[in-house]
Enzyme design. Structure first.
Site, PDB file in Angstrom:
ATOM      1  N   THR A  19       0.819  -1.218   0.000  1.00 41.76           N
ATOM      2  CA  THR A  19       0.000   0.000   0.000  1.00 41.76           C
ATOM      3  C   THR A  19       0.849   1.263   0.000  1.00 41.76           C
ATOM      4  O   THR A  19       0.465   2.281  -0.577  1.00 41.76           O
ATOM      5  CB  THR A  19      -0.939  -0.028   1.229  1.00 41.76           C
ATOM      6  OG1 THR A  19      -1.834  -1.122   1.063  1.00 41.76           O
ATOM      7  CG2 THR A  19      -1.738   1.241   1.378  1.00 41.76           C
ATOM      8  N   SER A  62       1.391  -7.412  -0.931  1.00 48.55           N
ATOM      9  CA  SER A  62       2.000  -8.550  -0.222  1.00 48.55           C
ATOM     10  C   SER A  62       1.053  -9.729  -0.139  1.00 48.55           C
ATOM     11  O   SER A  62       1.476 -10.836   0.192  1.00 48.55           O
ATOM     12  CB  SER A  62       2.484  -8.131   1.166  1.00 48.55           C
ATOM     13  OG  SER A  62       1.416  -7.949   2.054  1.00 48.55           O
ATOM     14  N   THR A  95       1.335  -4.726   4.213  1.00 50.33           N
ATOM     15  CA  THR A  95       1.110  -5.102   5.614  1.00 50.33           C
ATOM     16  C   THR A  95       0.488  -6.491   5.765  1.00 50.33           C
ATOM     17  O   THR A  95       0.639  -7.117   6.812  1.00 50.33           O
ATOM     18  CB  THR A  95       0.173  -4.087   6.296  1.00 50.33           C
ATOM     19  OG1 THR A  95      -0.989  -3.932   5.486  1.00 50.33           O
ATOM     20  CG2 THR A  95       0.861  -2.753   6.477  1.00 50.33           C
ATOM     21  N   ASP A  96      -0.203  -6.972   4.699  1.00 51.92           N
ATOM     22  CA  ASP A  96      -0.955  -8.226   4.849  1.00 51.92           C
ATOM     23  C   ASP A  96      -0.065  -9.382   5.289  1.00 51.92           C
ATOM     24  O   ASP A  96      -0.461 -10.196   6.127  1.00 51.92           O
ATOM     25  CB  ASP A  96      -1.625  -8.622   3.524  1.00 51.92           C
ATOM     26  CG  ASP A  96      -2.811  -7.749   3.174  1.00 51.92           C
ATOM     27  OD1 ASP A  96      -2.958  -6.669   3.770  1.00 51.92           O
ATOM     28  OD2 ASP A  96      -3.595  -8.148   2.284  1.00 51.92           O
TER      29      ASP A  96
HETATM   30  N1  ASP Z   1      -3.046  -3.765   2.702  1.00 55.11           N
HETATM   31  C1  ASP Z   1      -1.833  -4.183   2.218  1.00 55.11           C
HETATM   32  C2  ASP Z   1      -0.689  -3.182   2.419  1.00 55.11           C
HETATM   33  O1  ASP Z   1      -0.598  -2.569   3.368  1.00 55.11           O
HETATM   34  C3  ASP Z   1      -1.785  -4.724   0.872  1.00 55.11           C
HETATM   35  C4  ASP Z   1      -0.550  -5.550   0.864  1.00 55.11           C
HETATM   36  O2  ASP Z   1      -0.353  -6.299   1.774  1.00 55.11           O
HETATM   37  O3  ASP Z   1       0.249  -5.352  -0.031  1.00 55.11           O
HETATM   38  O4  ASP Z   1       0.204  -3.019   1.658  1.00 55.11           O
END
Ligand code: ASP
Length: 356
Positions: A19, A62, A95-96
């Site tokens: 993100t 991710s 973050t995922d």
């Molecule tokens: N919500 C996720 C992020 O923070 C999407 C991911 O994991 O890429 O990046």
């Protein structure tokens, strides 16, 4: 400042997407990882706490990463640390699955210099992006002498966590991470002042396998009310070398699942029991298909490791060709108190614990 010569100490920024690099797609679809590492770095908009060299590794959400991608990211960490001028490494990451890559990096990290993961909850083109602030603080942490010897860290919204035990705990909140069992490693202010707690005991690192070399299928199978053995059987038929069972409570299942686990372990599949509960250890106390029966069926307890990080440890050990007995020992070691844990923290006794 971007590093242009090799004369001064610097931080390496490895950009992998997420993100923090995402923007809404032109077709009006969802946000996708778009910005280069240089663009992500430029977004901080203030002078960085240390000189930075930017390296693009991947540009992906991710939720798309494989274990091979994570191994490749860890290999780039090693490359970066081969230069003695490097103070530390920052990895911008979605973050995922940050808790998975950060844990793999921790398992294979054997250098006093810190590796710091960060990312964002709001996209780069949001009116209120949190990525720039998170990145500026992560650079401060990676270059700080305070962070040396602290291993792999995750810095998010001003809080610094040890990689072991860290989890994404909120889908949308800016402070999206927690480490329910091991707590925090420290804090970093908006102006980049870093304060760290004393580091916990260090566990010897594991080797990093080559990307794709000897890759082994590891599945994560949930237990839920009324679950039968269909998913476990499918995993076995798909050729899994390892299975992480996401049990209920202290790591429980039911009789049908225990029978299937016994067949799986008898056929050489390594089964690890973890739990869907947020904190506390897996403790094999119950019969009737509970954790005691899973242990009797040959399953290994994950201790304090949640399913996400159990999957990473099991995947790594299987790729390294580790025998099952050694895998059990490693889970006993890694699932117990480790880096980031207060030395007094102990696993609970395995007897007479009642489910709440
Ligand atoms: N919500 C996720 C992020 O923070 C999407 C991911 O994991 O890429 O990046």
């Amino acid at each position: 400042m971007t590093v242009t010569d090799s004369g001064s100490a610097y931080v390496v920024l490895l950009a992998t997407g997420g993100t923090i690099s995402s923007r809404g797609s032109e077709a009006g679809g969802g946000a996708v990882a778009s910005d280069t590492g240089e663009q992500v770095f430029a977004s901080i908009g203030v002078p960085a706490a240390h000189p930075v060299r930017v390296v693009d590794v991947l540009r992906k959400g991710s939720y798309l990463l494989t274990v091979d991608d994570m191994i490749a990211i860890c290999a780039r960490v090693r490359d970066a640390l081969s230069d003695p001028q490097v103070l530390g490494v920052v990895i911008t990451h979605g973050t995922d699955t940050m808790e998975e890559t950060a844990y793999l990096a921790e398992l294979t990290h054997d250098d006093p210099r810190p590796v710091v993961f960060t990312g964002a909850q709001h996209a780069a083109d949001s009116p209120t992006p949190d990525g720039p602030g998170n990145l500026a603080r992560a650079i401060a942490v990676a270059g700080s002498p305070e962070s040396r010897g602290q291993g792999v860290l995750l810095a998010f919204a001003g809080t610094i966590f040890p990689a072991a035990g860290v989890r994404k705990c909120h889908t949308t909140r800016l402070n999206a991470f927690a480490n329910p069992d091991f707590g925090t490693a420290g804090a970093v202010s908006e102006s980049g002042e870093v304060s760290m707690k004393p580091a916990g005991p260090v566990i010897a690192s594991l080797p990093l396998p080559g990307s794709g070399a000897g890759s082994s299928r590891v599945d994560l199978v949930p237990v839920y009310p009324g679950a039968d053995a269909t998913l476990l059987r499918a995993s076995r038929q798909a050729g899994a070398a390892g299975i992480v069972l996401q049990g209920t409570g202290t790591g429980n299942a039911n009789r049908e699942i225990c029978r299937e686990v016994a067949e799986a372990t008898a056929s050489g599949i390594v089964v690890v029991t973890s739990t869907r509960v947020e904190a506390g250890a897996v403790v094999p106390v119950y019969g009737d298909g509970g954790g005691g029966d899973l242990r009797a069926a040959g399953a290994i307890s994950s201790g304090l490791l949640r399913p996400s990080q159990s999957l990473i440890l099991l995947s790594l050990l299987l790729r390294l060709g580790t025998p099952a007995s050694r895998i059990a020992e490693t889970f006993a070691l890694r699932g117990g108190p480790g880096r980031g844990t207060s030395p007094s923290q102990k696993l609970p006794k395995m007897t007479s614990q009642k489910e709440q």
